[in-house]
Design a protein around this motif. Sequence first.
Motif, PDB file in Angstrom:
ATOM      1  N   VAL A  11      -9.247  -2.293  -5.214  1.00  0.00           N
ATOM      2  CA  VAL A  11     -10.256  -2.388  -6.271  1.00  0.00           C
ATOM      3  C   VAL A  11     -11.663  -2.612  -5.731  1.00  0.00           C
ATOM      4  O   VAL A  11     -12.638  -2.559  -6.486  1.00  0.00           O
ATOM      5  CB  VAL A  11      -9.920  -3.522  -7.265  1.00  0.00           C
ATOM      6  N   GLY A  12     -11.806  -2.870  -4.450  1.00  0.00           N
ATOM      7  CA  GLY A  12     -13.104  -3.076  -3.817  1.00  0.00           C
ATOM      8  C   GLY A  12     -13.065  -2.533  -2.413  1.00  0.00           C
ATOM      9  O   GLY A  12     -12.007  -2.111  -1.929  1.00  0.00           O
ATOM     10  N   PRO A  13     -14.205  -2.530  -1.695  1.00  0.00           N
ATOM     11  CA  PRO A  13     -14.242  -1.953  -0.348  1.00  0.00           C
ATOM     12  C   PRO A  13     -13.186  -2.540   0.593  1.00  0.00           C
ATOM     13  O   PRO A  13     -12.640  -1.839   1.431  1.00  0.00           O
ATOM     14  CB  PRO A  13     -15.660  -2.284   0.128  1.00  0.00           C
ATOM     15  N   GLU A  14     -12.877  -3.838   0.460  1.00  0.00           N
ATOM     16  CA  GLU A  14     -11.850  -4.480   1.282  1.00  0.00           C
ATOM     17  C   GLU A  14     -11.007  -5.430   0.431  1.00  0.00           C
ATOM     18  O   GLU A  14     -10.564  -6.473   0.909  1.00  0.00           O
ATOM     19  CB  GLU A  14     -12.492  -5.251   2.437  1.00  0.00           C
ATOM     20  N   VAL A  15     -10.787  -5.063  -0.822  1.00  0.00           N
ATOM     21  CA  VAL A  15     -10.146  -5.971  -1.773  1.00  0.00           C
ATOM     22  C   VAL A  15      -9.014  -5.259  -2.507  1.00  0.00           C
ATOM     23  O   VAL A  15      -9.206  -4.141  -3.012  1.00  0.00           O
ATOM     24  CB  VAL A  15     -11.168  -6.510  -2.810  1.00  0.00           C
ATOM     25  N   VAL A  16      -7.846  -5.918  -2.570  1.00  0.00           N
ATOM     26  CA  VAL A  16      -6.761  -5.433  -3.426  1.00  0.00           C
ATOM     27  C   VAL A  16      -6.490  -6.474  -4.499  1.00  0.00           C
ATOM     28  O   VAL A  16      -6.744  -7.666  -4.322  1.00  0.00           O
ATOM     29  CB  VAL A  16      -5.459  -5.140  -2.639  1.00  0.00           C
ATOM     30  N   MET A  17      -5.971  -5.998  -5.623  1.00  0.00           N
ATOM     31  CA  MET A  17      -5.596  -6.859  -6.739  1.00  0.00           C
ATOM     32  C   MET A  17      -4.096  -6.825  -6.896  1.00  0.00           C
ATOM     33  O   MET A  17      -3.454  -5.776  -6.735  1.00  0.00           O
ATOM     34  CB  MET A  17      -6.284  -6.377  -8.023  1.00  0.00           C
ATOM     35  N   THR A  18      -3.503  -7.956  -7.211  1.00  0.00           N
ATOM     36  CA  THR A  18      -2.087  -8.056  -7.515  1.00  0.00           C
ATOM     37  C   THR A  18      -1.904  -9.229  -8.471  1.00  0.00           C
ATOM     38  O   THR A  18      -2.872  -9.753  -9.031  1.00  0.00           O
ATOM     39  CB  THR A  18      -1.241  -8.218  -6.235  1.00  0.00           C
ATOM     40  N   ASN A  19      -0.668  -9.630  -8.695  1.00  0.00           N
ATOM     41  CA  ASN A  19      -0.405 -10.768  -9.576  1.00  0.00           C
ATOM     42  C   ASN A  19      -0.435 -12.082  -8.813  1.00  0.00           C
ATOM     43  O   ASN A  19      -0.142 -12.133  -7.622  1.00  0.00           O
ATOM     44  CB  ASN A  19       0.969 -10.638 -10.231  1.00  0.00           C
ATOM     45  N   ARG A  20      -0.757 -13.126  -9.535  1.00  0.00           N
ATOM     46  CA  ARG A  20      -0.672 -14.477  -8.972  1.00  0.00           C
ATOM     47  C   ARG A  20       0.746 -14.767  -8.500  1.00  0.00           C
ATOM     48  O   ARG A  20       0.953 -15.325  -7.405  1.00  0.00           O
ATOM     49  CB  ARG A  20      -1.090 -15.506 -10.028  1.00  0.00           C
ATOM     50  N   HIS A  21       1.760 -14.371  -9.312  1.00  0.00           N
ATOM     51  CA  HIS A  21       3.129 -14.706  -8.916  1.00  0.00           C
ATOM     52  C   HIS A  21       3.601 -13.884  -7.726  1.00  0.00           C
ATOM     53  O   HIS A  21       4.548 -14.273  -7.042  1.00  0.00           O
ATOM     54  CB  HIS A  21       4.085 -14.586 -10.116  1.00  0.00           C
ATOM     55  N   VAL A  22       2.950 -12.761  -7.439  1.00  0.00           N
ATOM     56  CA  VAL A  22       3.237 -12.011  -6.212  1.00  0.00           C
ATOM     57  C   VAL A  22       2.621 -12.727  -5.013  1.00  0.00           C
ATOM     58  O   VAL A  22       3.289 -12.986  -4.008  1.00  0.00           O
ATOM     59  CB  VAL A  22       2.699 -10.568  -6.318  1.00  0.00           C
ATOM     60  N   ALA A  23       1.340 -13.068  -5.116  1.00  0.00           N
ATOM     61  CA  ALA A  23       0.655 -13.746  -4.018  1.00  0.00           C
ATOM     62  C   ALA A  23       1.286 -15.100  -3.707  1.00  0.00           C
ATOM     63  O   ALA A  23       1.288 -15.552  -2.545  1.00  0.00           O
ATOM     64  CB  ALA A  23      -0.825 -13.913  -4.337  1.00  0.00           C
ATOM     65  N   ALA A  24       1.833 -15.759  -4.727  1.00  0.00           N
ATOM     66  CA  ALA A  24       2.426 -17.085  -4.521  1.00  0.00           C
ATOM     67  C   ALA A  24       3.645 -17.041  -3.613  1.00  0.00           C
ATOM     68  O   ALA A  24       4.058 -18.086  -3.090  1.00  0.00           O
ATOM     69  CB  ALA A  24       2.803 -17.694  -5.872  1.00  0.00           C
TER      70      ALA A  24
END
Length: 361
Positions: A155-168
Amino acid sequence: MSSRSPVATDPAQVFDDLAAVAARIRDRLNAEITESAEDLPDGADGAAAPAGEISRFAREERDRVLAAGARGLEKLAEGREDEIDEDEYFGVEAIVLLEGRPALLVQGQDFATPTDDWAVLDGHRAPIRESIARVGRVEVTGHPSLDWVGTAFLVGPEVVMTNRHVAAEFTRSDGNSGWVFRPGMTARVDTTEELPLAGTAPGDGSFEYEVTGVLGIHREADMALLRVAPTARGGGSLPTPLAVAAEAPADLPGRPVYVIGYPAWDGRRNEPESMRRIFMDIYNVKRLQPGTATELIADELTMKHDCSTLGGNSGSPVFDLNDHRVLGLHYGGRYRSGNFAVPLWAMVEDTLPGLSEVNWV
């Protein structure tokens, strides 16, 4: 008709002409050439080999379910809903999933020609391929039980988006309003992880991003933003990020959308064995899943949709088929109810660290 399917969608809302769909299914079944037992490879004792038997039984079961579904659609078209039996209900649901809300395999960063009801996707092939290339599977090392934990998208030059429960699954709070990797764990985003095309080798890691840190994890919305960089094998630079919707779309209910992600086997949904055979037990690989947006629940920060998703789709982008901007961040579904996503345009003014780096359009 009472729906039992994961997408919880009335067939009359999915298909314009139920009788025409039933006729198409029947024509397709009649056109198939069924292999005879003599065509199957023989075992040592002259009996058909187990692999051949499994293939034949799976095909026969699939055909039986679809034939029952065609009968059910015909009864619905004639206003004879009260005459539909359990096999026909199940068959109608199977047709909805296979024809109306399919989960198309992605192979070679492309997708197969869809069925008649989604032929519109062919006209959007180029931008959909651009979308496909920016979505990946979140893979982890050092986790006690998992090799991968969900989906993420650029979603950005060096940024990905995912869910909080995935990152946790691989990060934890450091006690100072920040997040760090769990001890001994690392993560990466692989934008391939497809079912390989015949005659091709699995991916070589050249489409991987290393997760280098956590930008922010939202306290209320099921959202996380991660910093990424090309892996040593990937080299080069990251592609341009996806366009994320900065304002609400007009006429959201009924708007055609699509999800890209990695549906995983999810025992919580209690899929019948015959449904597993219909999907041939192909899970954990990249798929394109078209459908429609169905509702906005503004006070719950939720957009509902009816794409055919499973557990591994957590963190998948929900795209607007009209302009291919990302409308939502898929975070879950409920059997017989529908699927849920964070409406991203509602996050434009949010103070979550990292949102200012998102490619809002």
